[in-house]
Design a protein around this motif. Structure first.
Motif, PDB file in Angstrom:
ATOM      1  N   HIS A  34     -46.639  56.499  16.383  1.00 11.22           N
ATOM      2  CA  HIS A  34     -45.347  56.864  17.415  1.00 11.22           C
ATOM      3  C   HIS A  34     -45.971  57.436  18.307  1.00 11.22           C
ATOM      4  CE1 HIS A  34     -41.621  59.290  17.952  1.00 11.22           C
ATOM      5  NE2 HIS A  34     -42.189  59.924  18.408  1.00 11.22           N
ATOM      6  N   SER A  65     -44.388  52.255  18.294  1.00 12.55           N
ATOM      7  CA  SER A  65     -43.219  52.453  18.845  1.00 12.55           C
ATOM      8  C   SER A  65     -43.217  53.418  19.794  1.00 12.55           C
ATOM      9  CB  SER A  65     -42.244  53.204  16.801  1.00 12.55           C
ATOM     10  OG  SER A  65     -40.872  53.525  17.557  1.00 12.55           O
ATOM     11  N   ILE A  87     -42.019  48.468  20.023  1.00 13.45           N
ATOM     12  CA  ILE A  87     -40.135  48.994  19.047  1.00 13.45           C
ATOM     13  C   ILE A  87     -40.054  50.359  20.600  1.00 13.45           C
ATOM     14  CG2 ILE A  87     -39.353  50.491  17.893  1.00 13.45           C
ATOM     15  CD1 ILE A  87     -40.583  49.673  15.776  1.00 13.45           C
TER      16      ILE A  87
END
Length: 230
Positions: A34, A65, A87
């Protein structure tokens, strides 16, 4: 009972002096990374960048992401497309009027498009294009800083998103972000997100090295939920 727990470490909260060690270990244990990208305007903080994603890719093949906390999501979306970030999660509060264009742009590049819901943002704001989304991220803290107060009421959004997905056949994954740690593991797990973003309080600050921190994190999860971490 054993269950695969999909973990996405928040690299904003890692120890940069142990960058290589931590990324190398997590590459073998986590499911994705992340990456918080903040511009200092949407939230009063600056954080990671597309360049950071490129550096991380030198050590890892996990999906990246990107969580955009920016005033100009179109500008950052193109940069992330250019580096093939797997993403790209857009701020729901800043894409009104350009949501379809940005989601189509991401999909046409062969990448996944997500949206992030800040605590004050209701699910109804994304309903016009929810059927196009690959991911919905629910913030359970105020965005922009690590260590914010956990907002337990936001877990109802996770339950509502699951019901909407089941009822309508949507394909998005549901991700939660904020204070994923020992104190909140059970409540979060009971709400049922697909992806758990985990940061300083739940992983990186537990011990002095990433391997023992990961072990402690899994033990705390199992103790809180009664589910064997797999």
């Amino acid at each position: 009972m054993q269950e695969h727990i999909n973990i996405s470490p928040s690299l904003m909260t890692m120890d940069l002096d142990q960058f290589k060690e931590q990324i190398t270990f997590l590459n073998e244990h986590a499911d994705s990374f992340h990456i918080d990208i903040m511009d200092g305007h949407f939230v009063p903080n600056l954080s990671l960048s597309p360049w950071f994603i490129e550096q991380t890719r030198k050590l890892s093949d996990l999906p990246m992401s990107a969580h955009l906390m920016v005033e100009d999501p179109a500008f950052w979306t193109q940069q992330l497309i250019d580096i093939r970030c797997e993403i790209i999660c857009l701020p729901a509060e800043r894409i009104n009027g350009i949501a379809y264009r940005l989601i189509d742009q991401i999909h046409e590049a062969g990448l996944q498009a997500g949206v992030v819901l800040n605590p004050e943002t209701p699910i109804r704001q994304i309903l016009p294009y929810i059927d196009l989304l690959d991911k919905v991220t629910v913030m359970t803290v105020d965005p922009g800083f690590a260590g914010q107060r956990f907002l337990s009421g936001m877990l109802d959004k996770i339950r509502e998103l699951r019901e909407l997905r089941e009822k309508n056949g949507y394909h998005y994954t549901i991700e939660m972000d904020g204070s994923t740690n020992k104190e909140h593991w059970k409540a979060i797990h009971d709400a049922g997100p697909d992806v758990y973003i985990i940061g300083r309080s739940g992983l990186f600050s537990l011990t002095d090295d990433i391997e023992s921190s990961w072990q402690q994190m899994t033990e705390e999860f199992e103790e809180a939920t009664g589910v064997v971490f797999a």
